[in-house]
Design a protein around this motif. Structure first.
Motif, PDB file in Angstrom:
ATOM      1  N   ALA A 160       0.986  -1.196  -0.026  1.00  0.00           N
ATOM      2  CA  ALA A 160      -0.197   0.338  -0.086  1.00  0.00           C
ATOM      3  C   ALA A 160       0.729   1.313   0.369  1.00  0.00           C
ATOM      4  CB  ALA A 160      -0.908   0.041   1.237  1.00  0.00           C
ATOM      5  N   ALA A 161       1.891   1.550   0.550  1.00  0.00           N
ATOM      6  CA  ALA A 161       2.580   3.047   0.734  1.00  0.00           C
ATOM      7  C   ALA A 161       3.303   2.994  -0.549  1.00  0.00           C
ATOM      8  CB  ALA A 161       4.033   2.536   2.114  1.00  0.00           C
ATOM      9  N   ALA A 182      -8.258   6.286   3.230  1.00  0.00           N
ATOM     10  CA  ALA A 182      -9.186   5.347   2.272  1.00  0.00           C
ATOM     11  C   ALA A 182      -8.172   3.953   1.976  1.00  0.00           C
ATOM     12  CB  ALA A 182      -9.324   6.020   1.044  1.00  0.00           C
ATOM     13  N   VAL A 183      -7.223   4.161   1.789  1.00  0.00           N
ATOM     14  CA  VAL A 183      -6.530   3.102   1.763  1.00  0.00           C
ATOM     15  C   VAL A 183      -6.833   2.668   3.259  1.00  0.00           C
ATOM     16  CG1 VAL A 183      -4.323   1.943   1.149  1.00  0.00           C
ATOM     17  CG2 VAL A 183      -5.107   3.739  -0.034  1.00  0.00           C
ATOM     18  N   GLY A 184      -6.369   2.921   3.913  1.00  0.00           N
ATOM     19  CA  GLY A 184      -6.012   2.489   5.288  1.00  0.00           C
ATOM     20  C   GLY A 184      -7.389   2.128   6.058  1.00  0.00           C
ATOM     21  N   ALA A 185      -8.495   2.515   5.550  1.00  0.00           N
ATOM     22  CA  ALA A 185      -9.592   2.730   5.872  1.00  0.00           C
ATOM     23  C   ALA A 185     -10.255   0.725   5.561  1.00  0.00           C
ATOM     24  CB  ALA A 185     -10.970   3.477   5.600  1.00  0.00           C
ATOM     25  N   VAL A 186      -9.662   1.109   3.892  1.00  0.00           N
ATOM     26  CA  VAL A 186     -10.202  -0.238   3.557  1.00  0.00           C
ATOM     27  C   VAL A 186      -9.082  -1.528   4.162  1.00  0.00           C
ATOM     28  CG1 VAL A 186      -9.540  -1.992   1.032  1.00  0.00           C
ATOM     29  CG2 VAL A 186     -10.386   0.578   1.159  1.00  0.00           C
ATOM     30  N   ALA A 187      -7.889  -1.341   4.246  1.00  0.00           N
ATOM     31  CA  ALA A 187      -7.696  -2.086   5.721  1.00  0.00           C
ATOM     32  C   ALA A 187      -8.261  -2.821   6.790  1.00  0.00           C
ATOM     33  CB  ALA A 187      -5.691  -1.990   5.713  1.00  0.00           C
ATOM     34  N   VAL A 198      -3.128  -9.263   0.165  1.00  0.00           N
ATOM     35  CA  VAL A 198      -1.931  -7.988  -0.121  1.00  0.00           C
ATOM     36  C   VAL A 198      -2.125  -7.613  -1.242  1.00  0.00           C
ATOM     37  CG1 VAL A 198       0.632  -7.655  -1.006  1.00  0.00           C
ATOM     38  CG2 VAL A 198      -0.314  -9.087   1.662  1.00  0.00           C
ATOM     39  N   ALA A 199      -2.833  -8.599  -2.083  1.00  0.00           N
ATOM     40  CA  ALA A 199      -3.204  -8.320  -3.610  1.00  0.00           C
ATOM     41  C   ALA A 199      -4.400  -6.334  -3.786  1.00  0.00           C
ATOM     42  CB  ALA A 199      -3.178  -9.630  -4.663  1.00  0.00           C
ATOM     43  N   HIS A 257      -6.225  -0.782  -4.754  1.00  0.00           N
ATOM     44  CA  HIS A 257      -6.586   0.361  -4.351  1.00  0.00           C
ATOM     45  C   HIS A 257      -5.571   0.899  -3.800  1.00  0.00           C
ATOM     46  CE1 HIS A 257     -10.333  -1.385  -2.451  1.00  0.00           C
ATOM     47  NE2 HIS A 257     -10.236  -2.033  -2.103  1.00  0.00           N
ATOM     48  N   ALA A 258      -4.192   1.194  -3.178  1.00  0.00           N
ATOM     49  CA  ALA A 258      -3.492   1.990  -3.028  1.00  0.00           C
ATOM     50  C   ALA A 258      -2.838   2.166  -4.757  1.00  0.00           C
ATOM     51  CB  ALA A 258      -1.902   1.191  -2.480  1.00  0.00           C
ATOM     52  N   THR A 259      -2.673   1.911  -5.656  1.00  0.00           N
ATOM     53  CA  THR A 259      -2.424   1.785  -7.226  1.00  0.00           C
ATOM     54  C   THR A 259      -3.442   2.823  -8.145  1.00  0.00           C
ATOM     55  OG1 THR A 259      -0.800  -0.137  -6.751  1.00  0.00           O
ATOM     56  CG2 THR A 259      -1.475   0.810  -8.779  1.00  0.00           C
ATOM     57  N   ALA A 260      -4.847   2.307  -7.388  1.00  0.00           N
ATOM     58  CA  ALA A 260      -5.620   3.252  -8.035  1.00  0.00           C
ATOM     59  C   ALA A 260      -5.691   4.541  -7.354  1.00  0.00           C
ATOM     60  CB  ALA A 260      -6.932   2.977  -7.569  1.00  0.00           C
ATOM     61  N   TRP A 261      -5.770   4.590  -6.479  1.00  0.00           N
ATOM     62  CA  TRP A 261      -5.923   5.922  -5.425  1.00  0.00           C
ATOM     63  C   TRP A 261      -4.146   6.859  -6.110  1.00  0.00           C
ATOM     64  CZ3 TRP A 261      -8.249   9.091  -3.460  1.00  0.00           C
ATOM     65  CH2 TRP A 261      -9.302   8.378  -2.665  1.00  0.00           C
TER      66      TRP A 261
END
Length: 509
Positions: free
Chosen positions: A144-145, A166-171, A231-232, A237-241
């Motif tokens: 994610a990072a 947003a990514v943190g909330a998804v996790a 992880v995938a 999600h992170a790549t989309a953001w």
């Protein structure tokens, strides 16, 4: 902080007890399918929690080791070269694992401002919260990072903060029960309803013991098992953001390539070292041309045939192995060219340690940069490089240092190249410029450094001459080869090439 150490010590004792009972008593063999699922999920949560603590430690130690005064650095004060070494010694992990913890700590720690001395806010507070909740471990955090931090320099700060949140909330909330447990608003389980229909899915693996599998499983105590996001999926999600933050690709492709380029060597494993990295296109093109030049050079055919020509060697190496050997050839040629910068006053040199007894007998071990290798590596290095005898006593003290014995010089090499033309193994097409000069009678056994005792061999045939079945001897100053028995049942010694007078007429095929 004392409470943290005490709590960790207690958790460690409990985990050791569980491991001793489960592993020592082969508990996995006795467990049901549902129990194995529960153990895997709970152990994964414990692992993520431990990784979270170690990532936090890694970041803090790195911050305390950034002082300009060397003696004030945390790592130096604790007898280590850097943070990576400290983590290795403190936890017993490999350098690569410690490096991942350090890389994962990026963006989670607020660094100290050099001008004001104030502590800055971390770049990724949302992911930091997910890590603190053990919702993600080192793999999830890096997935994610990395995309977010790559986009940060080109992102509007408010948008970047929204992406991190947003990514943190998804996790945290990918599993509803997981998210509720993290937020602290999950309903208290009914102790008398351990095997309710709401806790376990309909599955044949449910044996009624209070175990289940899949999202929302129970662990037999009425608690909901916390299955993390994969992880995938987190990386998607992170790549989309990251793409949303950098829609125009503001950083030119060339700059991205320059920043991403690099080559790294892994640690030795099973006699091999993994090579990873990214090459710039022009560098890859040069490497491919080297592969082509060594592996598939221009072939020639003699007009006059030789009835006694030696059988041709059939190359059984895979394409990957041929490229490896071509790469090794190019490195050795470059190191021997005397045009590279010096290291310690000498050209880049492979230093091999081996006892004289092992070198002569061909049995035992040799050392290369702390890695144990076969004596064949030492024999190969000594045959084509230079030798310097250093004598030590039983306690390791150096008792004598001999002068460096330079092997075949450039004048001898030119003469041998004229005679042999290339690798003397029939069927091998590696040219003289890419070959090494082999002592037919080994230098360690008293073989002279003379043109009557030297032949050209490519890196592959030289390195594995004692294993590939080919034999080489000198007959009145002319090399002769004998093929392996499976190629030539008669085992006849033959000259690998026609005499130089026959080479005046050549043509391409």
């Amino acid at each position: 902080m004392t409470k943290t150490v005490v709590d960790l010590a207690e958790a460690t004792r409990l985990l050791r007890s569980v491991a001793a009972e489960f592993v020592g008593a082969y508990g996995a063999r006795l467990a049901t399918d549902a129990e194995l699922v529960a153990v895997a999920i709970e152990a994964g949560a414990a692992l993520r929690g431990a990784e979270a603590v170690l990532i936090e430690v890694a970041g803090e130690v790195e911050g305390r080791s950034e002082s300009a005064v060397r003696d004030e650095r945390f790592s130096v004060r604790h007898g280590c070269h850097n943070t990576n070494e400290f983590l290795q010694r403190a936890t017993g992990v490999a350098p690569a694992t410690a490096g991942r913890w350090l890389r994962a700590s990026r963006g989670l720690h607020g660094r100290t401002c050099m001008t004001t001395g104030a502590t800055l806010e971390p770049s990724l507070p949302g992911l930091r919260q997910a890590l603190a909740a053990s919702a993600i471990g080192v793999d999830g955090l890096l997935a994610a990072a990395d995309p977010l931090l790559d986009a940060e320099p080109r992102a509007i700060p408010a948008n970047f903060a929204a992406a991190d949140a947003a990514v943190g909330a998804v996790a945290l909330e990918s599993n509803p029960a997981f998210g509720e447990a993290i937020r602290g608003d999950a309903p208290e389980p009914d102790a008398g309803d351990e095997a309710s229909d709401d806790t376990f899915p309909d599955d044949d693996t449910n044996d009624g013991s209070g175990n289940g599998n899949g999202n929302g499983n129970g662990n037999g105590n009425g608690n909901v098992l916390m299955v993390p996001i994969s992880v995938a999926e987190l990386k998607i999600h992170a790549t989309a953001w990251a793409c949303a933050l950098d829609q125009d690709g503001a950083e030119p492709l060339e700059d991205r390539a320059l920043r991403k380029r690099g080559v790294s060597l892994g640690t030795p494993q099973d006699g091999l070292v993994r090579l990873n990295g990214w090459l710039l296109p022009e560098v890859a093109s040069v490497m491919q041309r080297i592969f082509d030049a060594i592996d598939t050079p221009r072939r020639v055919r003699f007009v006059e045939s030789d009835p006694d020509a030696a059988p041709v060697d059939k190359d059984t190496r895979t394409p990957q192995q041929r490229r490896h050997d071509a790469f090794a050839t190019a490195l050795n040629v470059a190191a021997a060219s005397e045009t590279l910068p010096t290291v310690g006053g000498a050209a880049p040199t492979l230093v091999v340690h081996v006892s004289e007894h092992d070198l002569v007998t061909g049995r035992g071990w040799a050392g290369v940069d702390g890695t144990m290798v076969s004596v064949a590596v030492a024999r190969h290095a000594g045959c084509s490089g230079s030798l310097q005898r250093v004598t030590t006593n039983s306690s390791g003290r150096i008792t004598s240092i001999g002068t460096e014995e330079r092997l075949f010089n450039r004048h001898q090499r030119r003469a041998i190249a004229l005679r042999d033309g290339g690798c003397v193994i029939p069927g091998c097409t590696v040219g003289a410029a890419w070959c090494e000069v082999h002592h037919v009678t080994e230098h360690a056994r008293g073989g002279a450094t003379h043109t009557d005792n030297g032949v050209l061999l490519c890196w592959n045939h030289h390195r594995f001459l004692d294993k590939n079945g080919w034999s080489v001897r000198m007959n009145t100053g002319v090399p002769e080869v004998r093929a392996p028995r499976w190629i030539d049942r008669e085992q006849v010694w033959r000259r690998p090439h026609p005499p130089p007078s026959f080479r005046t007429e050549v043509r391409r095929t």
